[in-house]
Write a protein that holds these residues in place. Structure first.
Motif, PDB file in Angstrom:
ATOM      1  N   GLU A 181      31.845  36.511  46.136  1.00 22.87           N
ATOM      2  CA  GLU A 181      33.232  36.627  46.596  1.00 22.87           C
ATOM      3  C   GLU A 181      33.302  36.463  48.119  1.00 22.87           C
ATOM      4  OE1 GLU A 181      36.060  36.987  44.581  1.00 22.87           O
ATOM      5  OE2 GLU A 181      34.487  36.393  43.186  1.00 22.87           O
ATOM      6  N   LYS A 182      34.495  36.282  48.636  1.00 23.27           N
ATOM      7  CA  LYS A 182      34.679  36.105  50.079  1.00 23.27           C
ATOM      8  C   LYS A 182      34.004  37.251  50.833  1.00 23.27           C
ATOM      9  CE  LYS A 182      39.108  33.715  49.558  1.00 23.27           C
ATOM     10  NZ  LYS A 182      40.569  33.746  49.845  1.00 23.27           N
ATOM     11  N   PRO A 183      33.079  36.952  51.736  1.00 18.33           N
ATOM     12  CA  PRO A 183      32.305  37.995  52.410  1.00 18.33           C
ATOM     13  C   PRO A 183      32.962  38.433  53.713  1.00 18.33           C
ATOM     14  CG  PRO A 183      31.422  35.868  52.995  1.00 18.33           C
ATOM     15  CD  PRO A 183      32.608  35.594  52.092  1.00 18.33           C
ATOM     16  N   ASP A 184      32.435  39.529  54.284  1.00 23.64           N
ATOM     17  CA  ASP A 184      32.835  39.871  55.644  1.00 23.64           C
ATOM     18  C   ASP A 184      32.002  39.029  56.612  1.00 23.64           C
ATOM     19  OD1 ASP A 184      30.298  41.095  55.978  1.00 23.64           O
ATOM     20  OD2 ASP A 184      31.074  43.066  55.441  1.00 23.64           O
ATOM     21  N   ALA A 185      32.260  39.153  57.894  1.00 24.00           N
ATOM     22  CA  ALA A 185      31.638  38.269  58.883  1.00 24.00           C
ATOM     23  C   ALA A 185      30.118  38.417  58.921  1.00 24.00           C
ATOM     24  CB  ALA A 185      32.232  38.544  60.261  1.00 24.00           C
ATOM     25  N   ASP A 186      29.617  39.659  58.828  1.00 17.68           N
ATOM     26  CA  ASP A 186      28.168  39.874  58.898  1.00 17.68           C
ATOM     27  C   ASP A 186      27.457  39.253  57.706  1.00 17.68           C
ATOM     28  OD1 ASP A 186      28.405  41.228  61.282  1.00 17.68           O
ATOM     29  OD2 ASP A 186      28.493  43.226  60.332  1.00 17.68           O
ATOM     30  N   VAL A 187      27.999  39.451  56.508  1.00 17.10           N
ATOM     31  CA  VAL A 187      27.388  38.877  55.302  1.00 17.10           C
ATOM     32  C   VAL A 187      27.443  37.353  55.359  1.00 17.10           C
ATOM     33  CG1 VAL A 187      27.585  38.676  52.794  1.00 17.10           C
ATOM     34  CG2 VAL A 187      27.865  40.903  53.893  1.00 17.10           C
ATOM     35  N   ALA A 188      28.567  36.800  55.859  1.00 17.93           N
ATOM     36  CA  ALA A 188      28.690  35.348  55.965  1.00 17.93           C
ATOM     37  C   ALA A 188      27.626  34.777  56.900  1.00 17.93           C
ATOM     38  CB  ALA A 188      30.082  34.984  56.462  1.00 17.93           C
ATOM     39  N   ARG A 189      27.354  35.465  57.991  1.00 17.85           N
ATOM     40  CA  ARG A 189      26.303  35.011  58.919  1.00 17.85           C
ATOM     41  C   ARG A 189      24.939  35.046  58.248  1.00 17.85           C
ATOM     42  NH1 ARG A 189      29.611  37.389  63.000  1.00 17.85           N
ATOM     43  NH2 ARG A 189      28.744  39.449  62.575  1.00 17.85           N
ATOM     44  N   ASP A 190      24.666  36.105  57.501  1.00 21.79           N
ATOM     45  CA  ASP A 190      23.372  36.211  56.813  1.00 21.79           C
ATOM     46  C   ASP A 190      23.207  35.087  55.786  1.00 21.79           C
ATOM     47  OD1 ASP A 190      22.819  38.487  58.268  1.00 21.79           O
ATOM     48  OD2 ASP A 190      23.393  39.889  56.668  1.00 21.79           O
ATOM     49  N   MET A 191      24.265  34.761  55.071  1.00 21.55           N
ATOM     50  CA  MET A 191      24.177  33.705  54.065  1.00 21.55           C
ATOM     51  C   MET A 191      23.986  32.347  54.719  1.00 21.55           C
ATOM     52  SD  MET A 191      26.755  34.819  50.963  1.00 21.55           S
ATOM     53  CE  MET A 191      28.237  34.855  51.964  1.00 21.55           C
ATOM     54  N   LEU A 192      24.632  32.135  55.859  1.00 22.86           N
ATOM     55  CA  LEU A 192      24.463  30.872  56.569  1.00 22.86           C
ATOM     56  C   LEU A 192      23.012  30.701  57.002  1.00 22.86           C
ATOM     57  CD1 LEU A 192      25.887  28.372  57.808  1.00 22.86           C
ATOM     58  CD2 LEU A 192      26.219  29.732  59.892  1.00 22.86           C
ATOM     59  N   GLU A 193      22.403  31.761  57.497  1.00 22.91           N
ATOM     60  CA  GLU A 193      21.010  31.706  57.954  1.00 22.91           C
ATOM     61  C   GLU A 193      20.044  31.543  56.792  1.00 22.91           C
ATOM     62  OE1 GLU A 193      20.368  35.224  60.223  1.00 22.91           O
ATOM     63  OE2 GLU A 193      21.724  34.648  61.854  1.00 22.91           O
ATOM     64  N   ALA A 194      20.384  32.079  55.611  1.00 26.24           N
ATOM     65  CA  ALA A 194      19.486  32.001  54.461  1.00 26.24           C
ATOM     66  C   ALA A 194      19.286  30.560  53.992  1.00 26.24           C
ATOM     67  CB  ALA A 194      20.039  32.849  53.312  1.00 26.24           C
ATOM     68  N   GLY A 195      20.301  29.728  54.089  1.00 20.59           N
ATOM     69  CA  GLY A 195      20.140  28.308  53.777  1.00 20.59           C
ATOM     70  C   GLY A 195      20.351  27.921  52.334  1.00 20.59           C
ATOM     71  N   ASN A 196      20.507  28.894  51.430  1.00 18.64           N
ATOM     72  CA  ASN A 196      20.707  28.557  50.014  1.00 18.64           C
ATOM     73  C   ASN A 196      22.070  29.018  49.509  1.00 18.64           C
ATOM     74  OD1 ASN A 196      19.889  31.295  50.177  1.00 18.64           O
ATOM     75  ND2 ASN A 196      19.285  31.281  48.013  1.00 18.64           N
ATOM     76  N   PHE A 197      23.037  29.083  50.428  1.00 19.23           N
ATOM     77  CA  PHE A 197      24.412  29.428  50.055  1.00 19.23           C
ATOM     78  C   PHE A 197      25.339  28.281  50.466  1.00 19.23           C
ATOM     79  CE2 PHE A 197      22.365  33.513  50.231  1.00 19.23           C
ATOM     80  CZ  PHE A 197      22.986  34.266  49.243  1.00 19.23           C
ATOM     81  N   LEU A 198      26.262  27.944  49.604  1.00 20.40           N
ATOM     82  CA  LEU A 198      27.247  26.903  49.871  1.00 20.40           C
ATOM     83  C   LEU A 198      28.646  27.464  49.671  1.00 20.40           C
ATOM     84  CD1 LEU A 198      25.650  23.934  47.864  1.00 20.40           C
ATOM     85  CD2 LEU A 198      25.299  24.485  50.286  1.00 20.40           C
ATOM     86  N   TRP A 199      29.623  26.863  50.336  1.00 18.88           N
ATOM     87  CA  TRP A 199      31.009  27.240  50.077  1.00 18.88           C
ATOM     88  C   TRP A 199      31.420  26.756  48.687  1.00 18.88           C
ATOM     89  CZ3 TRP A 199      32.850  24.810  55.315  1.00 18.88           C
ATOM     90  CH2 TRP A 199      32.553  25.689  56.366  1.00 18.88           C
ATOM     91  N   ASN A 200      32.156  27.563  47.986  1.00 18.35           N
ATOM     92  CA  ASN A 200      32.647  27.196  46.655  1.00 18.35           C
ATOM     93  C   ASN A 200      33.902  26.338  46.805  1.00 18.35           C
ATOM     94  OD1 ASN A 200      33.453  26.998  44.008  1.00 18.35           O
ATOM     95  ND2 ASN A 200      33.728  29.195  43.687  1.00 18.35           N
TER      96      ASN A 200
END
Length: 481
Positions: A181-200
């Motif tokens: 689901e739509k994340p908060d800013a901190d979670v969104a940053r972590d997902m961006l750095e992880a490299g295996n998350f895409l926008w739906n």
């Protein structure tokens, strides 16, 4: 060559781009970024051939209020729909997709369906066709495919897709681990750095039989009402109206929640090219482009000593001027002006809710009201009179009607009107007028080849649009003008 049947979802209410987009005329019909609407761009993108694909005539899902807008805009775009299914009421995306799948499967259960919202911006058609081709390979083997956008920043306004592995750059479909689901800013940053998350992106590709099987397995409660709604659908002026009684029994739920988050045969096609859902005024500003100070202007607008600012006017006679503004957006229409901090563009929907609670008509309705025959706009309104400008398309006609509470005076300002009042039919040309007494049966038509415009002055004790008795209507409407 693989054939793809596009399914275009065109029933959204469009509150996030208020005041340009409203319930009565949502953003998919608006010309936000150029001379064509978002719907027209979508229809063109999903037509013809490309990347080894051939697109069949699209299936469009919309509601009764928008059916003529859909038909007109598709005609202008040069895309003939295979079917336009009319949803009796909004029930979210799961019933809509299931209805389309049942309709498509009736003629070809193995048909591959690409389900796409009508209001996205995807400028690189070739790259998008290549992504669809990659998804078609997976869908042909029984996979339910969704499309994920490579994130460029930690966005909190989108849902995400967690992949089973990081994309390798080949564009091939990879396994989907879960929806986020739509994340908060901190979670969104972590997902961006992880490299295996895409926008739906909310775009899906599957065989008709496979998505129907998924509904049977994971949302069986939707099968009976939606199947009945399709089975009992009736043709209406080239549209297909789903049965309202059966449709009302279907739960209002998204396809993500109903099926996709529960299915096991899910794949994701990564898409690394440009994409936007135009979900906020900040997104519109990015797409439209800005100058070296971050200033984006549209329409009659002037910026003086501004930075990171959007100024937009939707009226030729209304100049929007910004002086010394920073991080500010101003969007002006003839009947409403939105002024907001650029950091709050995701919260515009709350503005609409607040206005609705106050009973403000601009929350949902425009001063310009689009109808199948053209449009009208209110120029002046008081307790016992109303002045409108009415524009009728060439060859179009209003219904044969009468009013209980008002009389009307028409002055033609351009073109020629064919006017019926009682048993009399006559032509009324530019600078000529005609009076329609209270209770008289009347009609106006445009027999010409150019738009006809007139000024209508209404007088009476009640001036609402529902004061109408309709005797005959080429558009088969019941209670609008």
């Amino acid at each position: 060559m693989q054939t793809i049947t596009p399914v275009i979802l065109c029933g959204g209410s469009g509150t996030r781009l208020w005041p340009l987009s409203r319930k009565g005329y949502p953003k998919q019909f608006a010309r936000i970024l150029g001379d064509e609407s978002l719907l027209q761009g979508c229809a063109k993108r999903l037509s013809g051939q490309g990347a080894g694909l051939s697109f069949a005539a699209p299936v469009v899902l919309t509601n009764a209020d928008f059916r003529f807008m859909v038909a007109e805009q598709m005609l202008e775009a040069g895309v003939e729909p295979g079917a336009v299914l009319i949803e009796p009421e909004a029930r979210n995306t799961a019933p809509a997709v299931l209805a389309a799948a049942l309709h498509v499967a009736a003629s070809d259960p193995d048909a591959l369906m690409l389900v796409a919202p009508s209001d996205h911006v995807i400028p690189d058609t070739g790259a998008f066709h290549a992504a669809i081709a990659a998804g078609a390979e997976a869908a042909a083997s029984g996979q339910m495919v969704t499309f994920g956008i490579t994130p460029t920043h930690p966005e909190t306004g989108y849902g995400y897709l967690e992949l089973g592995e990081a994309p390798d750059g080949s564009g091939r479909a990879v396994a989907l681990r879960r929806f986020v689901e739509k994340p908060d800013a901190d979670v969104a940053r972590d997902m961006l750095e992880a490299g295996n998350f895409l926008w739906n992106a909310g775009i899906f590709l599957f065989a008709a039989r496979d998505v129907i099987a998924a509904f049977e397995a994971h949302a069986p409660e939707l099968m009976a009402p939606v199947r009945d709604a399709v089975k009992k659908a009736r043709p209406d002026l080239g549209f297909l109206r789903l049965d309202p009684e059966a449709w009302a029994k279907a739960e209002s739920i998204s396809i993500d929640f109903a099926v996709m988050e529960r299915a096991g045969n899910l794949s994701v096609v990564p898409y690394a090219h440009h994409w936007s859902d135009l979900g906020s005024w900040a997104a519109v500003s990015q797409e439209a482009g800005s100058d070296e100070n971050g200033v984006c202007l549209s329409g009659p607008a002037t910026a003086i000593d501004c930075e990171n600012t959007l100024l937009r006017s939707e009226s030729e006679g209304l100049e929007v001027v910004g002086l010394g503004l920073s991080n500010t957006m101003v969007v002006a229409t003839p009947d409403a002006v939105l002024v907001a901090d650029m950091s709050r563009t995701q919260d515009v929907g709350q503005v609409v809710k607040t206005l609705r609670a106050k009973g403000v008509s601009q929350a949902d309705s425009f001063a310009r009201d689009h109808r199948p025959w053209g449009y009208f706009e209110t120029l002046a309104l008081s307790e016992r009179f109303q002045v409108k400008r009415i524009v009728v398309k060439p060859g179009a006609a209003l219904s044969l009607q009468s009013h209980v509470h008002r009389a009307e005076h028409w002055i033609v300002v351009s073109g020629t009107a064919r006017v019926t009042i009682g048993d009399e039919v006559k032509l009324v040309s530019e600078n000529e007028s005609v009076y329609v007494p209270l209770g008289a049966v009347h009609r106006m038509e445009n027999p010409g080849k150019v738009p006809m415009a007139l000024i209508e002055v209404q007088t009476g004790s009640y001036l609402g649009e529902d004061d109408i008795i309709r005797y005959e209507d080429v558009y088969a409407r019941e209670n609008d003008g």
